[in-house]
Design an enzyme around this catalytic site. Sequence first.
Site, short mmCIF file in Angstrom:
data_model
loop_
_atom_site.label_atom_id
_atom_site.label_comp_id
_atom_site.label_asym_id
_atom_site.label_seq_id
_atom_site.Cartn_x
_atom_site.Cartn_y
_atom_site.Cartn_z
N ASP A 53 -3.17 0.28 2.82
CA ASP A 53 -2.07 -0.67 2.66
C ASP A 53 -1.18 -0.32 1.48
O ASP A 53 0.03 -0.47 1.55
CB ASP A 53 -2.61 -2.10 2.51
CG ASP A 53 -2.94 -2.70 3.86
OD1 ASP A 53 -2.11 -2.55 4.78
OD2 ASP A 53 -4.01 -3.31 4.01
N ARG A 89 -16.11 -5.00 5.95
CA ARG A 89 -14.93 -5.70 6.47
C ARG A 89 -15.38 -6.87 7.35
O ARG A 89 -15.71 -6.66 8.52
CB ARG A 89 -14.07 -4.76 7.31
CG ARG A 89 -13.30 -3.71 6.53
CD ARG A 89 -12.45 -2.91 7.50
NE ARG A 89 -11.43 -2.11 6.87
CZ ARG A 89 -11.55 -0.79 6.63
NH1 ARG A 89 -12.64 -0.15 6.97
NH2 ARG A 89 -10.55 -0.13 6.08
N GLU A 146 -4.03 -3.20 -3.29
CA GLU A 146 -3.33 -2.65 -2.13
C GLU A 146 -1.89 -3.16 -2.05
O GLU A 146 -1.11 -2.70 -1.23
CB GLU A 146 -4.10 -2.94 -0.84
CG GLU A 146 -4.60 -4.35 -0.68
CD GLU A 146 -5.52 -4.54 0.51
OE1 GLU A 146 -5.65 -3.63 1.35
OE2 GLU A 146 -6.12 -5.62 0.61
N CYS A 189 -11.18 2.75 -1.44
CA CYS A 189 -11.87 2.48 -0.18
C CYS A 189 -10.95 2.70 1.03
O CYS A 189 -11.34 2.43 2.16
CB CYS A 189 -12.44 1.06 -0.16
SG CYS A 189 -11.18 -0.21 -0.23
C1 PEP Z 1 -6.89 -0.49 2.79
O1 PEP Z 1 -5.85 -1.14 2.95
O2 PEP Z 1 -6.91 0.65 2.31
C2 PEP Z 1 -8.19 -1.06 3.20
C3 PEP Z 1 -9.31 -0.45 2.92
O3 PEP Z 1 -8.16 -2.19 3.91
P1 PEP Z 1 -7.83 -2.27 5.47
O4 PEP Z 1 -7.71 -0.87 5.99
O5 PEP Z 1 -8.92 -3.04 6.10
O6 PEP Z 1 -6.51 -2.99 5.49
MG MG Z 2 -5.96 -3.24 3.43
#
Ligand code: PEP
Ligand code: MG
Length: 579
Positions: free
Chosen positions: A457, A297, A433, A504
């Site tokens: 998300d 990230r 997402e 993820c």
């Molecule tokens: C998600 O949305 O699952 C993701 C891995 O991204 P983030 O949590 O950084 O929004």
């Molecule tokens: Mg995300």
Amino acid sequence: MVMRLHGHGASRGSALGRARVRLPYTQETGKKHVPAAAVEGELQRLHQAIDAARAEMRELRHRLQGALPAEVGEFLDLHAMLLDDPELLVALDELIRNNRYSAAYALRTQRDRLAQVFEGMEDAYLKSRLDDLDHVISRIHAFLHKRPPGVKGLAGEILVCENVAPSELAQLQSQGVVGIISSGGNTLSHSAILARSLHLPLVVNASGVLNRLNDGDVLIVDGGSGEIILDPGAVELDQHRARLRELAREQRELSHLRSKPTRTRDGVDITLLANAESHDDVAHAHAMGAHGLGLYRTEFLFLQRNELPGEEEQFQIYRDTVLGMCGRPVTIRTLDLGADKADRTGLVLGREENPALGLRGVRLSLARPKVADTQLRAILRASGYGPVRVLVPMVSTRDEILAVKRRMTRLASGLRNEGHAVAERIALGAMIEVPAAAIALESFIDLVDFLSIGTNDLVQYLLAADRNNEAVSTLYSALHPAVVRLLSQVIAAAQEHGTPVAVCGEIAGDPQMVPLLLALGLTEFSLHPATLLEVRRSIRDCDLGLLRDRHQKLLRARDRRGIERWIADATAGSSPGLR
Ligand code: PEP
Ligand code: MG
């Protein structure tokens, strides 16, 4: 006397320390009046704070010159204007001079008066300027309460606050904070994700803590169970020590899995990639035997600072990440700022009515081409040092992928002409997402080399339940039949096209979700290294063939309870234990 309070455990670990209570400024009770002799001093303190807020604004404007679109610059101008507004300044002086209010109390009183005026306005735009007023007042307030230089340390303290921003966590930890309790917040917020990555115990949604805890109180905070113990006695202190020993024992037991394959009972190998936000995570991922990084990230690099990182700085970080993984693939996600990942660099300064649906992820990158190109150049240069994959967040259209692809091709050829080593082929992937991307996967899957499902998300957008809003936290659940069915569809479609697909989101790091994800056909997990060994253990306990046979039954579950029952049955069918 011992008192117990409860919140939601968001980052495991047990901490013992003294409370440092940070009240939101609207709740700051502080001293209301000052003696007549202190009035001039109070006025001076206020004006120094206002000057400091002005200087901060000027400096921000200067730093971001040219990098910002016009509308963001306008917000800065508006904030600067508010800081010079006689309506605000004269009234503040009067409140201190005539009523002998403390500066903080005068600020709060005047804020509330102006808020009433704003709230009474018909015009929705003007009404929404209350946010700007609050922002400006909170900056003055922050300077007013800046601790004197030399009183930096928070060593051994547990921060008790309304909310903590992702951008302040690392700094708080480096100042010695050993745990955090927030009255608001959610276990899936980016602050929670980062706290887990920093191994900083965090309890969120602990209502009432701001009223019940005071500076200096001795506390035990358990980031696993969410329990907070005020004034622990001998028994509780013993239990705390026992808990620490237990955590250490669990880790020792799991550690023998570091060198074991991630293989199901019926002999199928599963790929375990790591999510990382920092170089420490990279080292951790490596130590746990991750097969690579499935999600790096990059936005966390932007969150903890006031200025945008340049190409060289980013390049060195990405290159060191690639080197740190010793030839295993490193998936670098392009900037995913926005929503709850608001930065201090001013990139996401625009106030949005609904930021989770606003300019975030790839949308922000495409709207700030200079920032996007700087980052892509840095990533492409890092690809000369080992296998790099580029992952694009918040994709909702084919055009977004095409736009990133074109940029990458143009930048790569420019870099090669400049003499940089850039890998011949760099895999490009899309985060799934946004429900639209999941449903219309067929419309762009030909453009990507891999997919990564961001369930954090995806769940919030699919179920229309904010991942950070505790009030809808019972609705926000990956165990909704819609989520399970959509995951099943995406995984099946990806496999039909021969496109590798990982999950993820945080569910990939939850050992209890392993049978469900395997049943849906998932063979790649990307998760924080802290839970990698537990997930490996869970995978080693599963029989993939049996789970796949139960796939249809899972899809037929009609509600969360049905899915929980399915998981319980599937888990009973596997024999837990350390193999
Ligand atoms: C998600 O949305 O699952 C993701 C891995 O991204 P983030 O949590 O950084 O929004
Ligand atoms: Mg995300």
